[in-house]
Design a protein around this motif. Structure first.
Motif, PDB file in Angstrom:
ATOM      1  N   ALA A 170       4.765   8.595   7.224  1.00 53.98           N
ATOM      2  CA  ALA A 170       4.087   8.443   5.943  1.00 53.98           C
ATOM      3  C   ALA A 170       4.886   7.507   5.027  1.00 53.98           C
ATOM      4  O   ALA A 170       4.318   6.616   4.389  1.00 53.98           O
ATOM      5  CB  ALA A 170       3.898   9.800   5.282  1.00 53.98           C
ATOM      6  N   ALA A 171       6.211   7.691   5.007  1.00 48.35           N
ATOM      7  CA  ALA A 171       7.057   6.819   4.188  1.00 48.35           C
ATOM      8  C   ALA A 171       6.975   5.382   4.697  1.00 48.35           C
ATOM      9  O   ALA A 171       6.905   4.428   3.924  1.00 48.35           O
ATOM     10  CB  ALA A 171       8.502   7.305   4.221  1.00 48.35           C
ATOM     11  N   ASP A 172       6.948   5.245   6.009  1.00 48.65           N
ATOM     12  CA  ASP A 172       6.853   3.920   6.617  1.00 48.65           C
ATOM     13  C   ASP A 172       5.559   3.222   6.203  1.00 48.65           C
ATOM     14  O   ASP A 172       5.506   2.010   6.070  1.00 48.65           O
ATOM     15  CB  ASP A 172       6.899   4.080   8.137  1.00 48.65           C
ATOM     16  CG  ASP A 172       6.948   2.744   8.847  1.00 48.65           C
ATOM     17  OD1 ASP A 172       7.952   2.046   8.678  1.00 48.65           O
ATOM     18  OD2 ASP A 172       5.975   2.408   9.548  1.00 48.65           O
ATOM     19  N   LEU A 173       4.512   4.021   5.992  1.00 49.44           N
ATOM     20  CA  LEU A 173       3.219   3.474   5.591  1.00 49.44           C
ATOM     21  C   LEU A 173       3.060   3.521   4.070  1.00 49.44           C
ATOM     22  O   LEU A 173       1.977   3.722   3.559  1.00 49.44           O
ATOM     23  CB  LEU A 173       2.089   4.229   6.296  1.00 49.44           C
ATOM     24  CG  LEU A 173       2.072   4.020   7.807  1.00 49.44           C
ATOM     25  CD1 LEU A 173       1.258   5.092   8.508  1.00 49.44           C
ATOM     26  CD2 LEU A 173       1.542   2.647   8.157  1.00 49.44           C
ATOM     27  N   TYR A 174       4.153   3.353   3.370  1.00 45.04           N
ATOM     28  CA  TYR A 174       4.180   3.109   1.918  1.00 45.04           C
ATOM     29  C   TYR A 174       3.817   4.322   1.066  1.00 45.04           C
ATOM     30  O   TYR A 174       3.470   4.172  -0.101  1.00 45.04           O
ATOM     31  CB  TYR A 174       3.282   1.912   1.559  1.00 45.04           C
ATOM     32  CG  TYR A 174       3.490   0.743   2.472  1.00 45.04           C
ATOM     33  CD1 TYR A 174       4.681   0.024   2.433  1.00 45.04           C
ATOM     34  CD2 TYR A 174       2.533   0.379   3.406  1.00 45.04           C
ATOM     35  CE1 TYR A 174       4.909  -1.024   3.292  1.00 45.04           C
ATOM     36  CE2 TYR A 174       2.752  -0.681   4.273  1.00 45.04           C
ATOM     37  CZ  TYR A 174       3.944  -1.377   4.215  1.00 45.04           C
ATOM     38  OH  TYR A 174       4.158  -2.399   5.079  1.00 45.04           O
ATOM     39  N   ALA A 175       3.876   5.536   1.626  1.00 41.36           N
ATOM     40  CA  ALA A 175       3.606   6.722   0.813  1.00 41.36           C
ATOM     41  C   ALA A 175       4.902   7.156   0.139  1.00 41.36           C
ATOM     42  O   ALA A 175       5.929   7.301   0.800  1.00 41.36           O
ATOM     43  CB  ALA A 175       3.062   7.840   1.680  1.00 41.36           C
ATOM     44  N   SER A 176       4.854   7.378  -1.181  1.00 39.59           N
ATOM     45  CA  SER A 176       6.015   7.932  -1.882  1.00 39.59           C
ATOM     46  C   SER A 176       6.181   9.375  -1.430  1.00 39.59           C
ATOM     47  O   SER A 176       5.247   9.970  -0.895  1.00 39.59           O
ATOM     48  CB  SER A 176       5.778   7.871  -3.392  1.00 39.59           C
ATOM     49  OG  SER A 176       4.689   8.711  -3.708  1.00 39.59           O
ATOM     50  N   PRO A 177       7.369   9.974  -1.623  1.00 40.39           N
ATOM     51  CA  PRO A 177       7.566  11.358  -1.170  1.00 40.39           C
ATOM     52  C   PRO A 177       6.499  12.317  -1.701  1.00 40.39           C
ATOM     53  O   PRO A 177       6.049  13.201  -0.984  1.00 40.39           O
ATOM     54  CB  PRO A 177       8.952  11.703  -1.716  1.00 40.39           C
ATOM     55  CG  PRO A 177       9.666  10.389  -1.778  1.00 40.39           C
ATOM     56  CD  PRO A 177       8.618   9.375  -2.129  1.00 40.39           C
ATOM     57  N   ARG A 179       3.323  11.622  -2.610  1.00 40.00           N
ATOM     58  CA  ARG A 179       2.034  11.402  -1.938  1.00 40.00           C
ATOM     59  C   ARG A 179       2.092  11.857  -0.478  1.00 40.00           C
ATOM     60  O   ARG A 179       1.112  12.367   0.054  1.00 40.00           O
ATOM     61  CB  ARG A 179       1.650   9.928  -2.034  1.00 40.00           C
ATOM     62  CG  ARG A 179       1.455   9.498  -3.470  1.00 40.00           C
ATOM     63  CD  ARG A 179       1.091   8.051  -3.555  1.00 40.00           C
ATOM     64  NE  ARG A 179      -0.326   7.826  -3.359  1.00 40.00           N
ATOM     65  CZ  ARG A 179      -0.888   6.623  -3.365  1.00 40.00           C
ATOM     66  NH1 ARG A 179      -0.143   5.558  -3.524  1.00 40.00           N
ATOM     67  NH2 ARG A 179      -2.182   6.483  -3.197  1.00 40.00           N
ATOM     68  N   ARG A 183      -0.615  14.408   1.011  1.00 37.98           N
ATOM     69  CA  ARG A 183      -1.528  13.926   2.040  1.00 37.98           C
ATOM     70  C   ARG A 183      -1.177  14.425   3.441  1.00 37.98           C
ATOM     71  O   ARG A 183      -2.044  14.531   4.303  1.00 37.98           O
ATOM     72  CB  ARG A 183      -1.544  12.386   2.045  1.00 37.98           C
ATOM     73  CG  ARG A 183      -2.109  11.758   0.779  1.00 37.98           C
ATOM     74  CD  ARG A 183      -3.636  11.890   0.736  1.00 37.98           C
ATOM     75  NE  ARG A 183      -4.264  11.272   1.888  1.00 37.98           N
ATOM     76  CZ  ARG A 183      -4.710  10.032   1.917  1.00 37.98           C
ATOM     77  NH1 ARG A 183      -4.613   9.279   0.868  1.00 37.98           N
ATOM     78  NH2 ARG A 183      -5.283   9.557   3.013  1.00 37.98           N
TER      79      ARG A 183
ATOM     80  N   GLU B 109       9.351   3.268   2.154  1.00 35.62           N
ATOM     81  CA  GLU B 109       8.055   2.918   1.563  1.00 35.62           C
ATOM     82  C   GLU B 109       8.116   1.640   0.741  1.00 35.62           C
ATOM     83  O   GLU B 109       7.079   1.090   0.379  1.00 35.62           O
ATOM     84  CB  GLU B 109       7.509   4.083   0.720  1.00 35.62           C
ATOM     85  CG  GLU B 109       8.350   4.478  -0.483  1.00 35.62           C
ATOM     86  CD  GLU B 109       9.312   5.623  -0.189  1.00 35.62           C
ATOM     87  OE1 GLU B 109       9.718   5.760   0.995  1.00 35.62           O
ATOM     88  OE2 GLU B 109       9.662   6.369  -1.122  1.00 35.62           O
ATOM     89  N   PHE B 123      -0.974  11.250  12.429  1.00 30.46           N
ATOM     90  CA  PHE B 123      -1.248  12.412  11.593  1.00 30.46           C
ATOM     91  C   PHE B 123      -2.317  13.255  12.280  1.00 30.46           C
ATOM     92  O   PHE B 123      -3.456  12.807  12.427  1.00 30.46           O
ATOM     93  CB  PHE B 123      -1.692  11.968  10.203  1.00 30.46           C
ATOM     94  CG  PHE B 123      -0.703  11.049   9.536  1.00 30.46           C
ATOM     95  CD1 PHE B 123       0.643  11.392   9.472  1.00 30.46           C
ATOM     96  CD2 PHE B 123      -1.104   9.848   9.002  1.00 30.46           C
ATOM     97  CE1 PHE B 123       1.568  10.551   8.867  1.00 30.46           C
ATOM     98  CE2 PHE B 123      -0.180   8.992   8.389  1.00 30.46           C
ATOM     99  CZ  PHE B 123       1.156   9.347   8.331  1.00 30.46           C
ATOM    100  N   MET B 138      -2.375   3.681   0.780  1.00 30.59           N
ATOM    101  CA  MET B 138      -1.148   3.897   0.005  1.00 30.59           C
ATOM    102  C   MET B 138      -0.774   2.635  -0.778  1.00 30.59           C
ATOM    103  O   MET B 138      -0.152   2.709  -1.828  1.00 30.59           O
ATOM    104  CB  MET B 138       0.006   4.284   0.935  1.00 30.59           C
ATOM    105  CG  MET B 138      -0.119   5.677   1.512  1.00 30.59           C
ATOM    106  SD  MET B 138      -0.138   6.948   0.244  1.00 30.59           S
ATOM    107  CE  MET B 138      -1.673   7.760   0.582  1.00 30.59           C
TER     108      MET B 138
END
Lengths: 266, 393
Positions: A170-177, A179, A183, B109, B123, B138
Motif C-alpha cells: 500500500a505504501a509502495d502504491l502511494y498510500a499514506s499510513p 489511508r 483501505r 509512498e 490486496f 492514491m
C-alpha cells in the motif's frame, strides 16, 4: 510397552455413551428451561398446557423492560468502546518488536485470569475512593474495562495472520499510513473486529458479579433483575426471559458465522 | 499480442506525461541515470551483539530504460538493496538518488517507484480491477483516467476477462500478472521486481521471462530485477550486478559476466566453471606459460599483470573444453573419466587429473557428436587460447 500399538481412544467401548451423557448433561437443563417457558401454569416443574402467557407477562413488566434496555445499552457501548481500545492495543503490540513486548501482552490479557470477584471489589473500592456516585456510568466504565481483553484476543489473532507486506504494498502504491490503515488494514481486520465486538457484547450482557458491586441503587441490568426476581420465588416468567436471551445470542452467533463465511468466500 | 495491445494504447497517448517523457528521451541521446547509490552501508541492529552488516560499500549506477538485475545467492543482500531503493529499509550510511532526486530520507509512498513483491502482496479483499486502480486512486487521479488506465493495464497483461475476480481465485501466473499490472499502472519511473518468477513453475517462468523483457522494452520503464537464478539474469538483463556477502562483485552485461568473470566467486556462481589452480611458469610479453597441477603446461595470451611463480586460478567453462583420445598440439592431460552423464543434447564428462576434478560438456550431434568416451578412458584436453580466464582473486 508390551503392546506398542496405540489404540485410538475413540475405539474404547462406552466412549459413545459417555459422549451422549455429556451432551445431555450440558443441554438438558436448558431444554427444560425453554420448554417450561411455555407452561400455562405457575409451576416450573409441573406441565399444565401450552401458552405464551409468560412471554406476555415479560413484555408487560416495566421493570424487566427497563433492565433489559439498560443491559443492551451498556453492552452496545461497552463492546464498541472496548473494541476500539483493543484495536489500538493490537496495532501497537502485534508484528513489531519492542522492549516489554511480553509484559504488554501479559498486562493486556491478565484480567482474564484474575478472579472476577477481585476485579469487582477493586472496581468498587476505586469508584468509592474517588467519590464517584454508583449507577449507570460506573457499570458502563467497569464493563468497558473488563471487555478489553476479550475484544483484544480475536483482533490480535487476525492481525497476526495478516500479511505484513500488504502494508508495504500500500505504501509502495502511494498510500499514506492513515489511508493504508483505512483501505487495507481495517477491511481485512473486519472479521476479527466483529468477533471481538460480539464476544465483548455477550460478556457484558451476561456479567453479574462486577455489575452487582458497582451498580448503585436504582440502576440495574437484566442479570441483576432476574436474580432479584428469583429471590421472590421462581416463576416461568424467568424461563421466558432466559429463553429470549438464548435466542438472541443464537441469532448473534449465526450472524457472526454468516459474516465470517461470506468474508472468507468472497 | 500483449505487446501489440500496449503499443496501440500508448499510441493513443492517454497519459500526457509519459508521452512527453518518451519523446524527449528520443531526441536526447545522452544516457540518463535512473538510480544512483553511493557509499551505501547497511547494518542491522548496530551497536548490539547481533549487529550484522548486510551491505558493504555499495556504489551502483543504473541507467534509464535499462533491465538491470541484482544477482546473488540467498543472503547476499540483494533484496535488502531493493528494499532500500523502494524505501522499505533505511540506509545506515550513503545516499540514494532516483532520476537525480535524493530520496534517501523519503518513505515508500513519496518515491516514484513501484514494486512487484515476491509473494505479490495483492490486496485479498479487492478485485483485480480495484487492485490495479489502487495506486492511481492514491495519487488522486480523476475517475475516468483511472478507469482507462486500468483497462489498458488489464489488456497489457491479458487479464481483462478476470477483472472482477479476487486474487484468491487466480492461479499463480495470473496473480503475477496482476501484481505486474498494479505496479505498472501509476507509470513509475522505476519498477522494482523482487524474485517475481520464483513462485511459478518452470514452463510459466520461461514464458514470463520473455514477456517481462518485452514489457520492459515496450514501456521504457527502468526495471530493477532481483533473482538468485543466474539463467534468468543472463536471459533477461541488459546489465547484471553480482552480489556476494553484501559486496558488489562485478557489474556488466550478461556476456561480460559470463565470459569475463573478474573473481573466482563470479566464475563459479554464474554458470558452471572449472577452476584450475595454476602457477605462472614463464612470461614472454603477452604470452604466458602456466603450469597446471596434474595436467601439464599451457601457453595463453594474457593481459593481466603477472609475476613468475605467482599462483592464479584458470577458469574455463565445461563447454569450451574439447576431449580427444590422442594428445593434440597443445593438449593437456591425460585425465581419466570417472563419470559420464547423458543430458540429451550433450554429454557431460567428469574427469580426474591428479588432485583436480573437471567437468566437460560435449554437445551431441554434428561431427563432434561422433566422439564418445566411457568411464575409465584416458583423454586429453584442448581449448582455444582465449577460452580460459585468468583470475588473481
Amino acid at each position: 510397552m508390551a503392546n506398542a500399538r496405540m489404540k485410538d481412544i475413540r475405539a474404547f467401548s462406552g466412549f459413545g455413551s459417555i459422549a451422549v451423557a455429556g451432551v445431555l448433561f450440558l443441554y438438558l437443563p436448558i431444554l427444560f428451561l425453554c420448554v417450561y417457558s411455555f407452561n400455562d401454569g405457575r409451576s416450573v416443574s409441573q406441565w399444565s398446557g401450552f401458552s405464551f402467557r409468560w412471554y406476555i407477562t415479560v413484555f408487560g413488566n416495566s421493570g424487566i423492560k427497563a433492565a433489559a434496555m439498560n443491559s443492551l445499552t451498556i453492552a452496545t457501548i461497552a463492546a464498541s468502546v472496548s473494541t476500539v481500545l483493543a484495536l489500538g492495543a493490537a496495532m501497537a503490540t502485534v508484528n513489531r518488536r519492542f522492549k516489554g513486548e511480553t509484559l504488554a501482552y501479559a498486562t493486556l490479557t491478565f484480567p482474564l485470569m484474575v478472579p472476577e470477584i477481585v476485579t469487582a471489589v477493586a472496581s468498587l473500592v476505586f469508584f468509592v475512593s474517588l467519590g464517584v456516585r454508583l449507577g449507570f456510568s460506573t457499570i458502563l466504565i467497569a464493563h468497558i474495562v473488563f471487555c478489553i481483553p476479550f475484544a483484544y484476543l480475536p483482533i490480535r489473532a487476525r492481525l497476526e495472520g495478516m500479511d505484513a507486506t500488504l502494508n508495504a504494498a500500500a505504501a509502495d502504491l502511494y498510500a499514506s499510513p492513515i489511508r493504508a490503515f483505512w483501505r487495507i488494514t481495517l477491511p481485512l481486520l473486519a472479521p476479527g473486529l466483529m468477533s471481538g465486538w460480539l464476544l465483548a457484547f455477550i460478556i457484558s450482557l451476561d456479567d453479574f458479579i462486577i455489575t452487582a458491586l458497582v451498580a448503585g441503587p436504582g440502576s440495574t441490568t437484566l442479570p441483576l433483575h432476574i436474580y432479584g426476581m428469583l429471590r421472590l420465588g421462581i416463576t416461568p416468567e424467568v424461563n421466558a426471559i432466559s429463553t429470549m436471551m438464548l435466542v438472541g445470542s443464537i441469532v448473534l452467533l449465526a450472524i457472526a458465522g454468516v459474516l465470517g463465511r461470506s468474508s472468507k468466500n468472497s | 499480442m500483449v505487446i501489440a495491445a500496449f503499443r496501440r494504447n500508448t499510441a493513443l497517448g492517454s497519459d500526457e506525461q509519459v508521452r512527453v517523457e518518451r519523446s524527449s528521451g528520443e531526441t536526447a541521446p545522452a544516457i540518463q541515470i535512473a538510480a544512483e547509490v553511493t557509499g551505501l552501508q547497511k547494518i542491522y541492529n548496530p551497536s548490539t551483539p547481533q549487529a550484522f552488516q548486510a551491505l558493504k560499500d555499495i556504489n551502483l549506477t543504473i541507467r534509464s530504460n535499462e533491465f538491470f538485475t541484482l544477482l546473488g545467492p540467498s543472503g547476499c543482500g540483494k533484496t535488502t538493496l531493493l528494499r532500500i531503493l523502494g524505501g522499505f529499509e533505511a540506509m545506515t550510511e550513503g545516499t540514494c538518488r532516483i532520476f537525480g532526486q535524493d530520496v534517501s530520507l523519503l518513505p515508500p509512498e513519496a518515491r516514484p517507484v513501484n514494486t512487484v513483491f515476491q509473494q505479490y502482496a495483492l490486496f485479498p479483499h479487492m478485485t483485480v480491477r480495484r487492485n490495479i486502480a489502487f495506486g492511481l486512486e492514491m495519487l488522486g487521479r480523476p475517475k475516468s483516467e483511472v478507469a482507462s488506465v486500468v483497462d489498458r493495464m488489464l489488456a497489457l497483461v491479458s487479464m481483462t476477462d478476470y477483472a472482477d475476480r479476487k486474487p484468491d481465485h487466480l492461479s499463480g501466473g495470473q496473480r503475477q500478472r496482476v501484481a505486474l499490472a498494479r505496479a505498472l499502472a501509476p507509470q513509475p519511473k522505476l519498477l522494482l521486481l523482487d524474485e517475481p518468477l520464483s513462485a511459478l513453475d518452470l514452463k510459466l517462468r520461461q514464458k514470463m521471462r520473455l514477456e517481462l523483457k518485452a514489457l520492459q522494452r515496450e514501456t521504457g520503464i527502468t526495471f530493477i530485477f532481483v533473482t538468485h537464478d543466474q539463467e534468468e539474469a543472463l536471459a533477461m538483463s541488459d546489465r547484471v550486478a553480482v552480489l556476494s556477502d553484501g559486496r558488489l562483485q562485478q557489474v556488466g552485461t550478461p556476456e561480460e559476466i559470463y565470459e569475463q568473470p573478474q573473481s573466482r566467486f563470479v566464475a563459479d556462481f554464474i554458470g558452471e566453471s572449472n577452476l584450475l589452480c595454476a602457477t605462472v611458469n614463464r612470461i614472454d610479453g603477452a604470452l604466458v606459460e602456466f603450469r597446471l597441477a596434474g595436467l601439464g603446461s599451457v601457453n595463453l595470451n594474457c593481459s593481466e599483470i603477472l609475476q613468475v611463480g605467482q599462483e592464479v586460478t584458470l577458469s574455463i567453462r565445461p563447454e569450451r573444453i574439447a576431449l580427444s583420445a590422442v594428445r593434440g598440439q597443445c593438449g593437456l592431460g591425460p585425465a581419466v573419466i570417472f563419470d559420464r552423464t547423458y543430458l540429451g543434447n550433450a554429454v557431460e564428462y567428469h574427469l580426474r587429473a591428479g588432485e583436480q576434478t573437471l567437468t566437460v560438456r560435449s554437445p551431441r550431434g554434428g561431427l563432434r557428436g561422433l566422439q564418445d568416451f566411457a568411464p575409465g578412458d584416458s583423454v586429453f584436453l584442448a581449448f582455444e587460447p582465449n577460452a580460459p580466464k585468468v583470475l588473481t582473486t
